[in-house]
Structures are given as structure tokens and as C-alpha cells.
Design a protein around this motif. Structure first.
Motif, mmCIF file in Angstrom:
data_model
loop_
_atom_site.group_PDB
_atom_site.id
_atom_site.type_symbol
_atom_site.label_atom_id
_atom_site.label_comp_id
_atom_site.label_asym_id
_atom_site.label_seq_id
_atom_site.Cartn_x
_atom_site.Cartn_y
_atom_site.Cartn_z
ATOM 1 N N ASP A 60 5.914 4.284 3.723
ATOM 2 C CA ASP A 60 5.584 5.215 2.637
ATOM 3 C C ASP A 60 6.392 6.503 2.848
ATOM 4 N N TYR A 63 5.001 9.017 5.221
ATOM 5 C CA TYR A 63 3.581 9.401 5.097
ATOM 6 C C TYR A 63 2.673 8.377 5.794
ATOM 7 N N VAL A 100 -0.185 15.138 7.601
ATOM 8 C CA VAL A 100 -0.701 13.938 6.917
ATOM 9 C C VAL A 100 -1.789 13.327 7.784
ATOM 10 N N HIS A 103 -4.928 9.743 6.936
ATOM 11 C CA HIS A 103 -4.760 8.372 7.435
ATOM 12 C C HIS A 103 -3.671 8.355 8.488
ATOM 13 N N PHE A 142 -2.348 3.948 -5.999
ATOM 14 C CA PHE A 142 -1.079 3.348 -6.441
ATOM 15 C C PHE A 142 -1.327 2.044 -7.195
ATOM 16 N N PHE A 164 -5.034 4.905 0.337
ATOM 17 C CA PHE A 164 -3.679 4.611 -0.135
ATOM 18 C C PHE A 164 -3.334 3.147 0.185
ATOM 19 N N ARG A 198 1.733 21.908 4.827
ATOM 20 C CA ARG A 198 1.450 21.348 3.517
ATOM 21 C C ARG A 198 0.497 20.185 3.806
ATOM 22 N N ASP A 200 -1.601 17.049 3.185
ATOM 23 C CA ASP A 200 -1.580 15.886 2.308
ATOM 24 C C ASP A 200 -3.010 15.449 1.965
ATOM 25 N N GLU A 242 -2.418 19.752 -1.122
ATOM 26 C CA GLU A 242 -2.326 18.854 -2.261
ATOM 27 C C GLU A 242 -3.749 18.447 -2.616
ATOM 28 N N HIS A 311 8.430 15.293 -4.551
ATOM 29 C CA HIS A 311 8.957 14.025 -4.039
ATOM 30 C C HIS A 311 8.228 12.829 -4.636
ATOM 31 N N ASP A 312 7.194 13.070 -5.445
ATOM 32 C CA ASP A 312 6.438 11.987 -6.075
ATOM 33 C C ASP A 312 6.769 11.914 -7.569
ATOM 34 N N ARG A 392 9.239 5.524 -6.155
ATOM 35 C CA ARG A 392 9.563 6.946 -6.069
ATOM 36 C C ARG A 392 10.893 7.206 -5.381
ATOM 37 N N ARG A 396 14.598 10.289 -4.432
ATOM 38 C CA ARG A 396 14.686 10.642 -3.012
ATOM 39 C C ARG A 396 16.070 10.297 -2.452
HETATM 40 C C1 NOJ Z 1 0.649 12.194 -1.152
HETATM 41 C C2 NOJ Z 1 2.126 12.236 -0.916
HETATM 42 O O1 NOJ Z 1 2.678 13.254 -1.722
HETATM 43 C C3 NOJ Z 1 2.667 10.866 -1.255
HETATM 44 O O2 NOJ Z 1 4.079 10.869 -1.216
HETATM 45 C C4 NOJ Z 1 2.094 9.856 -0.294
HETATM 46 O O3 NOJ Z 1 2.493 8.559 -0.675
HETATM 47 C C5 NOJ Z 1 0.566 9.910 -0.295
HETATM 48 N N1 NOJ Z 1 0.057 11.244 -0.241
HETATM 49 C C6 NOJ Z 1 0.009 9.142 0.883
HETATM 50 O O4 NOJ Z 1 0.210 9.881 2.056
#
Ligand code: NOJ
Length: 548
Positions: A60, A63, A100, A103, A142, A164, A198, A200, A242, A311-312, A392, A396
Motif C-alpha cells: 500500500d 502505508y 501510520v 495498523h 477500498f 483497510f 501527519r 494516518d 487525516e 497522494h490519494d 492511485r 505517484r
Molecule cells: C490513508 C492514506 O492516505 C492512504 O494512502 C492509505 O492507503 C490508507 N490511509 C491506509 O493506510
């Protein structure tokens, strides 16, 4: 100067892996980034936010982490990271990293141990249940790529929870040892010198998940705990979260019941992001006005972080179906441009048809509306996307530095991801070298715009308000007020040239002048006849308070 550095910051978000490769292995690295700090300083960036830098199987895009206490060896060493902090600080640039901790990767030693036996000391670090949860197909982030949120693990002989992907098991925040570990991770990086995190997926961190329970209790006090911990370790460290939640849920992320900013300093302004896209699509400022009106006032110290692209995918889930359809029609007409039924996986420049006037308009709006601007790497030169890449990854792709093979990102034949090579956005045409010597380039424009912003501290550190006055269609007028003075902004979201009368704002003591705009419109006078071209914008300083 504001007493809060983050209120006057310009944050630049990048992924080390795709920014600059110094050793020719095809993967961007910390030494490559260090070599580009002068470029970032020239652009006017004051803070970097690095996407995950930790070791990861990369399922991911980082992440999914396997070790929170070091950096991925592919991008360098901890020593390189310390050097980055030093070199950045020499240039007045702070560095934030992604935290992050909702998880881990399923390859993290904690999870490997946890699944291996019910007696593992790490078993309770994750969320398990013995019987199939009734809500196992609910709450996916997702859709299309993810089938469930509870998966059966044959080794553990139990079901584990993952908000996720199934390779990202959620940590169990009921467990005090997990909380302590997260504080230790934060303390470690603060000790090295990061300016903050930042964070997550914050709503999912504080959600105390139980199978079959919906909604689950939310532990907002944990945010207070983290804030206290962070502030004791480093007084000016910042938590930027976030949390893409409904507006009425937002205050709890900033403040406790008493209303003081005892939790997170900053939240990404997802509400404004979706509404800005709608406003640009409809050429109508009303959605922006709504966003300014409908989101809660922040406590002292609280701050929004604004963005156009990250980035998303652009998440349009908070728009109505009709609004979303309008944004899709304007900016994501092809199925291949959309993701998860809710978003758009494109960069801004191609979304706006490469139209320089509209790109400037959009970024002028972002940088003058409330909050601290966050800019995604490559946006400052108008990079495009690669829709041939899955999900995504389209947005990137490696940074485009020059006309050299692979855009000067790497000397290797095989970059980590292909460099954009299309007719309109390929590195041969869109690159830093071509733009940095050209005053008329988009990069030159960003440089001037950010410099002007820095001379206008009332923007983002002050208050931002819509000027509620009858104006021609398509026009947004707003103002920023702070201890340093007042600025007034005009943006024309439509294509028609107009003349605007803002003379009600004029005071005899004022000496208004335009400090930035899409062109020189001549003297501002008493604000009674302000011309504005289609897609035009004007930044007008109304007054500067003496001594500031
Ligand atoms: C939010 C992040 O912005 C995203 O890119 C990621 O896939 C998910 N959290 C899971 O960590």
C-alpha cells in the motif's frame, strides 16, 4: 509573526521513493532529497511532509509498515535521515513524517507473533474474534479492491479486523501496551528532530472496534493523551491528522468538552477540498461559500490544512450524487479516471485541461482561503498523471527534473515507476530545469505567489471570511484579517470579464493596492471599479497595521 509556526507554513508533501534517486538504483532516496533542498527552499516551502519512510513490503505504497523505528533501507539509513533534518533546518525547513499506527503490515514481527499462538505476548495487540462477525462485509475503505473488514487467519484460527486491506491488521487500542508503544514511536522520532506527524486514519485509531457493534465507541481522550505526550517531548511539535468525517464530528478532534485546543493542531480540510472541486466544475463559488459557512469554528491554536491534490484519489464522497456527477463530468469523464466510485485519480493540471489560467486560479484559491496550504510534489510544475498505472499509482509517478532520460529522476534504466512520457505532460516538456529559469513558467508563478503569501501573514494565520455582497455570477470575494492588517481577494470562476464594486469595504485611512494577480489591472482606487478577467484573480492589500 504568528505564535504558531504551522499557521504560516507552506507544507510540501513528497514520497522519498519517487522524488530524487542519488545512487542510480531506480529508487528515490534521502540523499537525493537532500540534494534538492535548495530547490524546495527557493520555491518557498517551509515544511516537508514525507509519506511513509519506514520498511514496508510496499503493498500500500508504504502505508503497511514492518518496523516503526527505522527507515526503509532502500531510501537510506537513519544517519541519512538525521542529515536530512540537519540540512533542512539549515534552510529553515521543518520535516514532518507520516505516522501510520492504525495498523501494521501483516509481515510486522508483532503480527507474525500474534497470529502464531494465542499465548503470544503480541496476541492482544491486534483485534481478534473466534466466530465469524456478522458485519464482516461492512465498513470497507477500498470497495472493489477490498472484500471484507474481518478476515479469517488459518494460522491463528481466528478472525482479525482490518479497516483497510487484509494485509493491514488493525492495532488494538483497547490494549494499554499498544498505546504506550505508539507514544514511544512518536517520542523516538521527535527526539531525532521531526517537527510533527501527519497522522494516518485517525478516526479508525480512536474507534474501539468490537465485532457486530456499529457504531463503536470513540476514544477521543486518547488524542488528548497523545497531544500532551508530544508537547512535553517537543513544545512546538504539531499533529496534522487525516480525519475525513462529517462536519459535526470535527470539533471533537480539535478540542475537549471545554472547547480548548487540547487535541490535534491541524486537520486536512476534506470538506473544502470536495467543495472547491465542485465550485471549479460548476464555475460557481457557492460550494466554497457553503464550506466556509458550514464547517465549525476552530478553537484558538486549531488550524485547517488545505489541499487540492494529495497522494490519494480526490474523495468526493461528501458531495451529493448530483454534485459528484457534475465533478465527474467536468474532471473525470472516463471510467478509467475514477476510483472506488467516489473519487478521481488524476493530477490537477490534466483535470483542468492544462489551462494555465485555471491552474493559477485553483491554487490562488487554495492558498488564500483559510488554513495552511499543503502542496503535492510536482504540482508546482504542472505534472500530469499516468492512467495506465493501476489505482492511485497514476498520480505517484517520479518527479520530473529535466529532459534527461527518465526525467533526471534516476540514472537507472528502470525507475521504481515509469516517468510520465505523454505528449502534453511528459518530462521532455514538463520539468524543473525548463521552468526554473523561466519567470513566466508555472514554477516561477508559484515562487512569486508563495513569496507574496509570506508577506501577508493575515492569510492563514488570521481569519478568513466570505464577503457577502451582491456580485456578478461566478465571483468569489473573501477577506483575511489579522493583527498585521487586511487583505481582500477576488476570484472569477467563470469565463466572462467582469467589473466588481467593493467600495463598501473602503475606508478613508486605507491605501489599497494589488500585491498579486493574474495581471496588472492598474490602480485599485476606492475599490469601486475592480476589473477582473475570466478566470482572473486579484490579491488586494487593504491596509497594513503600523508596526507589524
Ligand atoms: C490513508 C492514506 O492516505 C492512504 O494512502 C492509505 O492507503 C490508507 N490511509 C491506509 O493506510
Amino acid at each position: 509573526m504568528s505564535e504558531y509556526w504551522y499557521k504560516e507554513a507552506v507544507i510540501y508533501c513528497l514520497d522519498v521513493e519517487t522524488f530524487a534517486d542519488s545512487d542510480g538504483d531506480g529508487i528515490g532516496d534521502l540523499r537525493g532529497l537532500i540534494g534538492r533542498l535548495d530547490y524546495l527552499a527557493r520555491l518557498g516551502v517551509t515544511c516537508l511532509w514525507l509519506n511513509p519512510i519506514h520498511p514496508s513490503p510496499g503493498r500500500d505504497d508504504g502505508y503497511d509498515i514492518t518496523d516503526f523505528y527505522t527507515v526503509d533501507p532502500r531510501i537510506g539509513s537513519l544517519g541519512d535521515f538525521a542529515e536530512l533534518l540537519h540540512q533542512a533546518s539549515n534552510r529553515g525547513i521543518r520535516v514532518m513524517i507520516d505516522l501510520v499506527v492504525n495498523h501494521t503490515s501483516d509481515e510486522h514481527p508483532w503480527f507474525r507473533s500474534a497470529r502464531s499462538s494465542p499465548d503470544s505476548p503480541y496476541r492482544d495487540w491486534y483485534i481478534w474474534t473466534d466466530s465469524e462477525p456478522p458485519d464482516r462485509h461492512q465498513g470497507m475503505v477500498f470497495p472493489g479492491e477490498q472484500r471484507e473488514t474481518w478476515s479469517y487467519d488459518r494460522t491463528a484460527k481466528a478472525w482479525f479486523y482490518h479497516r483497510f486491506y487484509d494485509f493491514q491488521p488493525d492495532l488494538n487500542y483497547h490494549n494499554p501496551r499498544v498505546r504506550e508503544e505508539v507514544k514511544k514511536i512518536m517520542a523516538f522520532w521527535l527526539q531525532l528532530g521531526v517537527a510533527g506527524f501527519r497522522m494516518d486514519a485517525v478516526p479508525f485509531i480512536i474507534e474501539l472496534t468490537e465485532p457486530g457493534k456499529n457504531p463503536c465507541p470513540m476514544d477521543f481522550d486518547f488524542l488528548t493523551e497523545l497531544r500532551q505526550h508530544v508537547q512535553w517531548r517537543r513544545g512546538d511539535a504539531v499533529l496534522l491528522a487525516e480525519a475525513n468525517v462529517e462536519p459535526d464530528r470535527l470539533p471533537g478532534y480539535f478540542a475537549d468538552a471545554g472547547g480548548s485546543n487540547s487535541r490535534l493542531h491541524m486537520l486536512f480540510d476534506f470538506m473544502l477540498n470536495g467543495r472547491l472541486m465542485l465550485a471549479l466544475a460548476r464555475q460557481d463559488p457557492e460550494p466554497i461559500i457553503e464550506a466556509l459557512r458550514d464547517t465549525p469554528q476552530l478553537p484558538r491554536g486549531g488550524q485547517w490544512a488545505t489541499f487540492l491534490r494529495n497522494h490519494d484519489e480526490i474523495d468526493l464522497s461528501r458531495l451529493t450524487a448530483e454534485q459528484r456527477a457534475d465533478v465527474f463530468a467536468a474532471f473525470g469523464p472516463d471510467e478509467n479516471m475514477r476510483l472506488y466510485d467516489r473519487g478521481i485519480r488524476r493530477r490537477l493540471a490534466p483535470m483542468l485541461g492544462g489551462d494555465r489560467r485555471r491552474i493559477e486560479l485553483a491554487y490562488s484559491l487554495q492558498f488564500t482561503l483559510r488554513g495552511t496550504p499543503v502542496l503535492r510534489y510536482g504540482e508546482e510544475i504542472g505534472m500530469g498523471d499516468d492512467l495506465a498505472l493501476p489505482g492511485r499509482n497514476s498520480i505517484r509517478t517520479p518527479m520530473q527534473w529535466s529532459r534527461a532520460p527518465n526525467g533526471g529522476f534516476t540514472s537507472a534504466d528502470e525507475p521504481i515507476r515509469p516517468v510520465v512520457d505523454s505528449r502534453d505532460y511528459g518530462y521532455q516538456k514538463v520539468n524543473v530545469t525548463a521552468q526554473r529559469h523561466d519567470q513566466d513558467s508555472l514554477f516561477g508563478w508559484f515562487e512569486r505567489m508563495i513569496r507574496t503569501l509570506r508577506e501577508s501573514p493575515e492569510v492563514s494565520a488570521g481569519t478568513c471570511a466570505h464577503i457577502d455582497q451582491k456580485l456578478p455570477p461566478g465571483i468569489l470575494a473573501h477577506r483575511a484579517d489579522g493583527s498585521t492588517g487586511t487583505m481582500v481577494f477576488l476570484h472569477n470562476l467563470g469565463t466572462d470579464d467582469v467589473r466588481v464594486d467593493l467600495s463598501e469595504l473602503y475606508g478613508e485611512a486605507d491605501d489599497p493596492n494589488q500585491v498579486f494577480g493574474d495581471r496588472d489591472y492598474g490602480p485599485v482606487g476606492r475599490l469601486d471599479a475592480l476589473d477582473l478577467a475570466g478566470y482572473g484573480y486579484r490579491w488586494i492589500r487593504l491596509c497594513r497595521n503600523p508596526g507589524t
